[in-house]
Design a protein around this motif. Structure first.
Motif, PDB file in Angstrom:
ATOM      1  N   TYR A 125       0.891  -1.124   0.030  1.00 58.19           N
ATOM      2  CA  TYR A 125      -0.041  -0.105  -0.324  1.00 58.19           C
ATOM      3  C   TYR A 125       0.724   1.548  -0.037  1.00 58.19           C
ATOM      4  O   TYR A 125       0.222   2.550  -0.523  1.00 58.19           O
ATOM      5  CB  TYR A 125      -0.990   0.008   1.179  1.00 58.19           C
ATOM      6  CG  TYR A 125      -2.134  -1.100   1.206  1.00 58.19           C
ATOM      7  CD1 TYR A 125      -2.825  -0.869  -0.082  1.00 58.19           C
ATOM      8  CD2 TYR A 125      -2.334  -1.876   2.175  1.00 58.19           C
ATOM      9  CE1 TYR A 125      -4.029  -1.883   0.135  1.00 58.19           C
ATOM     10  CE2 TYR A 125      -3.420  -2.944   1.829  1.00 58.19           C
ATOM     11  CZ  TYR A 125      -4.191  -2.664   0.988  1.00 58.19           C
ATOM     12  OH  TYR A 125      -5.250  -3.541   0.822  1.00 58.19           O
TER      13      TYR A 125
ATOM     14  N   ILE B 230      -2.620  -5.166  -9.005  1.00 54.95           N
ATOM     15  CA  ILE B 230      -3.066  -6.437  -8.191  1.00 54.95           C
ATOM     16  C   ILE B 230      -1.711  -7.117  -7.977  1.00 54.95           C
ATOM     17  O   ILE B 230      -1.281  -7.808  -7.030  1.00 54.95           O
ATOM     18  CB  ILE B 230      -4.046  -7.420  -8.841  1.00 54.95           C
ATOM     19  CG1 ILE B 230      -4.700  -7.963  -7.646  1.00 54.95           C
ATOM     20  CG2 ILE B 230      -3.532  -8.127  -9.899  1.00 54.95           C
ATOM     21  CD1 ILE B 230      -5.812  -8.922  -8.076  1.00 54.95           C
TER      22      ILE B 230
ATOM     23  N   LEU C 252      -7.712   2.626  -7.178  1.00 50.58           N
ATOM     24  CA  LEU C 252      -7.967   1.273  -6.971  1.00 50.58           C
ATOM     25  C   LEU C 252      -7.199   0.914  -5.619  1.00 50.58           C
ATOM     26  O   LEU C 252      -7.801   0.149  -4.621  1.00 50.58           O
ATOM     27  CB  LEU C 252      -7.580   0.106  -8.140  1.00 50.58           C
ATOM     28  CG  LEU C 252      -8.791   0.113  -9.214  1.00 50.58           C
ATOM     29  CD1 LEU C 252      -8.220  -0.679 -10.149  1.00 50.58           C
ATOM     30  CD2 LEU C 252      -9.737  -0.499  -8.792  1.00 50.58           C
TER      31      LEU C 252
ATOM     32  N   SER D 236      -9.010  -0.078  -2.271  1.00 48.80           N
ATOM     33  CA  SER D 236      -8.643  -1.551  -1.766  1.00 48.80           C
ATOM     34  C   SER D 236      -8.090  -1.369  -0.140  1.00 48.80           C
ATOM     35  O   SER D 236      -8.872  -2.217   0.649  1.00 48.80           O
ATOM     36  CB  SER D 236      -7.550  -2.062  -2.707  1.00 48.80           C
ATOM     37  OG  SER D 236      -7.328  -3.239  -2.108  1.00 48.80           O
ATOM     38  N   SER D 237      -7.260  -0.322   0.225  1.00 49.35           N
ATOM     39  CA  SER D 237      -6.720  -0.307   1.257  1.00 49.35           C
ATOM     40  C   SER D 237      -7.876   0.080   2.445  1.00 49.35           C
ATOM     41  O   SER D 237      -7.805  -0.252   3.547  1.00 49.35           O
ATOM     42  CB  SER D 237      -5.570   0.702   1.272  1.00 49.35           C
ATOM     43  OG  SER D 237      -6.147   1.770   1.292  1.00 49.35           O
TER      44      SER D 237
ATOM     45  N   SER E 125      -9.992  -3.426   2.788  1.00 45.70           N
ATOM     46  CA  SER E 125      -9.291  -4.403   3.520  1.00 45.70           C
ATOM     47  C   SER E 125      -8.646  -4.127   4.872  1.00 45.70           C
ATOM     48  O   SER E 125      -8.819  -4.830   5.885  1.00 45.70           O
ATOM     49  CB  SER E 125      -8.335  -5.086   2.737  1.00 45.70           C
ATOM     50  OG  SER E 125      -7.568  -4.345   2.151  1.00 45.70           O
TER      51      SER E 125
ATOM     52  N   THR F 205      -6.451 -10.729   0.734  1.00 43.11           N
ATOM     53  CA  THR F 205      -7.605  -9.792   1.037  1.00 43.11           C
ATOM     54  C   THR F 205      -7.661  -8.632   0.247  1.00 43.11           C
ATOM     55  O   THR F 205      -8.605  -8.114  -0.552  1.00 43.11           O
ATOM     56  CB  THR F 205      -7.745  -9.702   2.380  1.00 43.11           C
ATOM     57  OG1 THR F 205      -8.176 -10.818   3.219  1.00 43.11           O
ATOM     58  CG2 THR F 205      -9.127  -8.737   2.762  1.00 43.11           C
ATOM     59  N   ALA F 206      -6.222  -7.978   0.263  1.00 41.96           N
ATOM     60  CA  ALA F 206      -6.209  -6.602  -0.528  1.00 41.96           C
ATOM     61  C   ALA F 206      -6.517  -6.900  -1.908  1.00 41.96           C
ATOM     62  O   ALA F 206      -7.207  -6.250  -2.651  1.00 41.96           O
ATOM     63  CB  ALA F 206      -4.743  -6.097  -0.019  1.00 41.96           C
ATOM     64  N   ARG F 207      -5.990  -8.077  -2.458  1.00 43.81           N
ATOM     65  CA  ARG F 207      -5.807  -8.006  -3.947  1.00 43.81           C
ATOM     66  C   ARG F 207      -7.348  -8.618  -4.360  1.00 43.81           C
ATOM     67  O   ARG F 207      -7.764  -7.948  -5.240  1.00 43.81           O
ATOM     68  CB  ARG F 207      -5.003  -9.367  -4.266  1.00 43.81           C
ATOM     69  CG  ARG F 207      -3.539  -8.722  -4.449  1.00 43.81           C
ATOM     70  CD  ARG F 207      -2.679  -9.798  -4.667  1.00 43.81           C
ATOM     71  NE  ARG F 207      -1.205  -9.204  -4.889  1.00 43.81           N
ATOM     72  CZ  ARG F 207      -0.098  -9.542  -4.384  1.00 43.81           C
ATOM     73  NH1 ARG F 207       0.010 -10.516  -3.347  1.00 43.81           N
ATOM     74  NH2 ARG F 207       1.033  -8.946  -4.613  1.00 43.81           N
TER      75      ARG F 207
ATOM     76  N   THR G   2     -10.112  -7.648  -2.824  1.00 48.29           N
ATOM     77  CA  THR G   2     -10.820  -6.644  -2.621  1.00 48.29           C
ATOM     78  C   THR G   2     -10.769  -5.418  -3.922  1.00 48.29           C
ATOM     79  O   THR G   2     -11.674  -4.736  -4.237  1.00 48.29           O
ATOM     80  CB  THR G   2     -10.558  -5.618  -1.349  1.00 48.29           C
ATOM     81  OG1 THR G   2     -10.560  -6.512  -0.338  1.00 48.29           O
ATOM     82  CG2 THR G   2     -11.427  -4.311  -1.169  1.00 48.29           C
ATOM     83  N   LEU G   3      -9.444  -5.563  -4.326  1.00 49.20           N
ATOM     84  CA  LEU G   3      -9.202  -4.566  -5.541  1.00 49.20           C
ATOM     85  C   LEU G   3     -10.201  -5.024  -6.846  1.00 49.20           C
ATOM     86  O   LEU G   3     -10.561  -4.266  -7.271  1.00 49.20           O
ATOM     87  CB  LEU G   3      -7.762  -4.720  -5.665  1.00 49.20           C
ATOM     88  CG  LEU G   3      -7.242  -3.506  -6.749  1.00 49.20           C
ATOM     89  CD1 LEU G   3      -5.713  -3.441  -6.224  1.00 49.20           C
ATOM     90  CD2 LEU G   3      -7.224  -4.241  -8.328  1.00 49.20           C
TER      91      LEU G   3
ATOM     92  N   ILE H 193     -13.723  -4.172  -6.343  1.00 53.53           N
ATOM     93  CA  ILE H 193     -13.982  -2.637  -6.424  1.00 53.53           C
ATOM     94  C   ILE H 193     -14.011  -2.511  -8.160  1.00 53.53           C
ATOM     95  O   ILE H 193     -14.670  -1.698  -8.568  1.00 53.53           O
ATOM     96  CB  ILE H 193     -12.767  -1.886  -5.528  1.00 53.53           C
ATOM     97  CG1 ILE H 193     -13.197  -1.994  -4.134  1.00 53.53           C
ATOM     98  CG2 ILE H 193     -13.062  -0.486  -6.185  1.00 53.53           C
ATOM     99  CD1 ILE H 193     -12.212  -1.338  -3.221  1.00 53.53           C
TER     100      ILE H 193
END
Length: 510
Positions: free
Chosen positions: A37, A178, A361, A365-366, A369, A389-391, A393-394, A397
């Motif tokens: 991030y 991602i 994005l 995403s941050s 997550s 989870t971050a990926r 979520t991205l 979105i």
């Protein structure tokens, strides 16, 4: 498909593959969520400056701004550009260094919501939740505008179905973001800023030659009533000049206030490896912004002249936002080299779009997550699961943004201006008071964030349609409302703890 279109596609394909390769290369350096991030706070001054401004300008620079100038003249686009240039400089001058230092002191915050939570010791996590939701609410449509711009590009030039062109562009953007995270986004943004610059100057050079030279361009513009005036606009419908009152000037100049609340720009300030390098970044960023904004407005003026000599069709409404695409298409008909240059121009439009969409994005995403799932709902995730989870979520979105971007008639300028106002009013006042007024309280920050965001909707959809003084850009009244409430509520509440004051004073030291 013609040979010229094939050559343009080759140039675009080389560019897109290059972006994906950068994402793969950067993925090897992402070991933690902080790396993903914020790039481990290791950005150099050039990458910090250019990635911040490339992520700022979006497709608005090569589509919205020239299209606005093409339709109504230089006043609207010009005052907006001046406001943005001033806002850029002031943001780098007063916010960048303080935020870099304060975000590190405040428990090494890696996102803007994290910083607000840590700055005010918000154990209730209300501020964290609200700021994360603000990012999601305004960044998803902002990202959608970028996807829409890519769809318009391929659809209008190559006859490809708008929806699938938009989806393909989104897949590429999501692909390198991602894999490589913030470092990939920043590195590609740096390269994309160069591509954008090349595209701008190629368009100007070719457009001027087709229109008959700079003298012919400005003679044609002068013949249109109010077109070159900074206090009037040109009306294509009536062919007459319309006054541009001082209220409009203040309103468009107020675009510059938005910079103080843009998460994808503020994150660059937090990510530089050494705060002493920020003055160099400020100079680079300011010069680039002034030049590119001026050239963006100039392209609109050149486009009108090209239309007058019959080189371009008459463009109206949202079709004016495709002016650079039309010029690139015209250039491509002049041989292989010209077609490759036209492909570079189109890559520049993609660059301006992708450089913003990837940063948005990541920020969205941050928020989901890191701030909502882990911070608010308290999910305990390992480093590996946090990255996954971050990926995921991205991707989610991005899918939502693609759904919003289905309409090919949506205005890039309109969507961007609303999202810009939302961030500027929700985060801008809170960020400034957080950095520069030690008496700001958690309740004051909450009141400012909530009132600023709410006023953007109220002014845009309820008050602005009334016309007159209410027709001003919603960012200005919403920004002022938030500032007033931050001060009033903070003064009414208990003063901040000594620990918070001590941390503030440590960050304020020069």
């Amino acid at each position: 498909m013609t040979s010229a279109q094939i050559y343009m596609l080759i140039a675009i394909a080389v560019y897109l593959v290059g972006m994906l390769l950068i994402g793969i290369w950067c993925s090897k350096k992402n070991k933690t969520a902080g790396d993903f991030y914020l790039g481990g706070r290791k950005l150099g001054p050039f990458v910090t400056a250019m990635s911040a401004e490339a992520s700022d300008m979006s497709s608005w620079l090569l589509m919205g701004l020239p299209g606005l100038a093409y339709l109504t003249g230089v006043a609207d686009a010009g005052w907006t550009a001046i406001g943005l240039a001033v806002g850029t400089y002031v943001n780098w001058l007063i916010v960048a260094k303080r935020l870099r230092r304060y975000s590190k002191i405040a428990n090494d915050s890696i996102t803007i919501p994290d910083f607000f939570k840590n700055r005010y010791r918000d154990n209730s996590r209300t501020l964290l939740c609200l700021s994360a939701l603000v990012i999601l609410v305004f960044f998803v449509p902002y990202t959608a505008s970028g996807f829409a711009a890519c769809g318009k590009l391929f659809s209008s030039l190559f006859g490809i179905d708008y929806f699938w062109a938009m989806v393909l562009s989104a897949v590429v953007i999501v692909g390198y973001t991602i894999t490589g995270g913030f470092l990939a986004a920043s590195t590609t943004d740096f390269i994309q800023s160069i591509v954008m610059t090349v595209a701008l100057f190629v368009v100007v050079g070719f457009g001027v030659s087709v229109a008959g030279g700079f003298e012919a361009v400005f003679e044609n513009a002068k013949s249109l009533p109010g077109y070159l005036s900074m206090t009037a606009t040109y009306s294509p419908a009536s062919g007459a000049a319309q006054s541009y009152p001082i209220l409009n000037i203040i309103s468009t100049f107020a675009w510059g206030l938005g910079y103080f609340g843009m998460p994808h720009i503020l994150l660059r300030f937090m990510a530089i490896d050494d705060e002493k390098k920020l003055p160099l970044s400020r100079r680079i960023a300011s010069v680039w912004v002034v030049i590119t904004l001026a050239v963006g407005v100039l392209i609109g003026v050149i486009g009108v002249s090209m239309t007058s000599v019959g080189a371009l069709p008459v463009l109206d409404g949202t079709s004016s936002e495709t002016i650079v695409i039309k010029i690139a298409d015209l250039l491509s008909k002049n041989g292989v080299i010209a077609a490759l240059l036209a492909g570079t121009i189109l890559a520049g439009i993609l660059a301006s779009t992708m450089s913003t969409a990837d940063s948005q994005l990541l920020a969205a995403s941050s928020s989901m997550s890191e701030n909502l799932l882990k911070g608010v709902f308290g999910l305990k995730l390992s480093e590996k699961k946090t990255m996954l989870t971050a990926r995921l979520t991205l991707v989610v979105i991005a899918v939502i943004a693609m759904f919003i971007a289905q309409d090919p008639n949506s205005s890039v300028f309109g969507i961007v201006s609303f999202a810009w106002a939302g961030f500027g009013a929700s985060f801008g006042p809170v960020m400034l008071f957080s950095l520069f007024w030690k008496c700001t309280t958690r309740w004051g920050a909450l009141a400012g964030m909530l009132s600023g965001g709410a006023m953007v909707f109220i002014w845009k959809f309820l008050l602005s349609p009334l016309g007159g003084v209410f027709a001003i850009y919603e960012l200005l009244p919403a920004f002022l409302t938030a500032c007033i409430l931050i001060v009033v509520v903070s003064l009414l509440m208990k003063a901040p703890d000594k620990e918070i004051i001590a941390e503030f004073e440590a960050a304020a030291q020069k």
